[in-house]
Scaffold this active site. Sequence first.
Site, short mmCIF file in Angstrom:
data_model
loop_
_atom_site.label_atom_id
_atom_site.label_comp_id
_atom_site.label_asym_id
_atom_site.label_seq_id
_atom_site.Cartn_x
_atom_site.Cartn_y
_atom_site.Cartn_z
N CYS A 266 1.94 2.11 6.17
CA CYS A 266 1.38 3.28 5.48
C CYS A 266 -0.11 3.13 5.19
O CYS A 266 -0.92 4.02 5.52
CB CYS A 266 2.16 3.58 4.21
SG CYS A 266 2.07 2.31 2.92
N HIS A 314 3.18 2.97 -1.79
CA HIS A 314 3.18 3.82 -0.59
C HIS A 314 2.00 4.77 -0.69
O HIS A 314 1.58 5.17 -1.79
CB HIS A 314 4.49 4.61 -0.47
CG HIS A 314 4.61 5.36 0.82
ND1 HIS A 314 4.71 4.75 2.04
CD2 HIS A 314 4.64 6.71 1.07
CE1 HIS A 314 4.80 5.66 2.99
NE2 HIS A 314 4.75 6.85 2.43
N HIS A 326 1.91 10.55 7.21
CA HIS A 326 2.06 9.16 6.76
C HIS A 326 2.98 8.40 7.70
O HIS A 326 3.66 8.97 8.56
CB HIS A 326 2.60 9.10 5.33
CG HIS A 326 3.99 9.64 5.16
ND1 HIS A 326 4.89 9.13 4.25
CD2 HIS A 326 4.65 10.67 5.77
CE1 HIS A 326 6.02 9.81 4.30
NE2 HIS A 326 5.90 10.74 5.21
#
Length: 385
Positions: A266, A314, A326
């Site tokens: 990520c 994240h 993402h």
Amino acid sequence: MSDVSTRRPHRATRAAVAALVVAALSAPVTADAAPAPPDRPVSALLTDLQRLYREAGEATDRFNATEEQLARRRHEVDTVQARLARARGELHASRGTAGRLARSQYRASGSLSPYLRLLTARDPDRLLAEKRVLGRAARHWVAAVDELTADERTAAVLAGRARAALDEQQTLADRREDARDEVEGRLDEVEELLASLTAAQLAALGRLEAATTAEAQSDFLASGALGGSPAARTPTAGGAAAVRFAVAQLGKPYEWGAEGPASFDCSGLTSRAWEAAGATVPRTSQEQWRQLRRVALDELRPGDLVVYFPGATHVALYLGDGQVVHAPRPGARVKVSPVAANPVLGAVRPDPAAEPLASYAPPELPEGARDGSDTGYGASTPPGP
């Protein structure tokens, strides 16, 4: 020596399990789908997966942070060792200069005292001139000794720094291996859980996940958190470039620790996107949250980074109109998701001083950009089935 050769079969197994999961979660929903066994409700399975993926994400962030520290320490070691080599060269030159001056002074001094030489000299004026020259030579000698002493001190300090930097580099390398083992261990647990599930359970997980995401996005938008007319906000030139880069990566697989070009995790995706835009941002989601300028969600513009979960484990790049791009989690691919697919912690802006563009046309999304799992999995507990 790297243990890549011992990891390849393991990664191949993981890829096979991930393919099974993706296929099951992408399967069409049918009315007669078999329910999960009563002793393993779907909500409990999803909670277990969320926990395991969250722990794997936290371990990945620790690995990435250690990897970044190790890269900086290696650069420092190289720099210190280069300075040490130069200092040793200067020390050698200083010793040579001091030796030449010492020999020259010895040859010029003679056996008589300066006073007797002055009294017995046939040409006192010439002798006085020689003494002035010798005086200047003496001053050069003192300077040479001072330089030699300083060079010796510098070389000693740099040698100590080089040893310390090498020791810390080894410590970081050991820590990186520990972090790598931790990630692999967490993902092994994920594999074991997924491999134990039936196709019906996997399909039920997919339905529950999709329903949970849709409900979270609906509630998020209804709350007004994004403010009015989020679709009308334009990015900066850097934000537009970061969005174009991220969209160009759609469909590439998630891989923990990866920064492209073939795969991403990520924060690897968000850091590379902004690097392509000409800006340097921290490598990990936690450091992106800690170091970059925070912005209110109702001020979000394309290119901003949306950070998720209480531990900032994240991160996604805001695409605009309530959507992000993402790299969600192992087994998934870079995709477009609702901004509230994961619990939002906040948002940061890599270029807070830049002005937004007067007009902006977002990049066209390829077919399938929204397919697949939306969540990175975190600490939230989903509702029961």
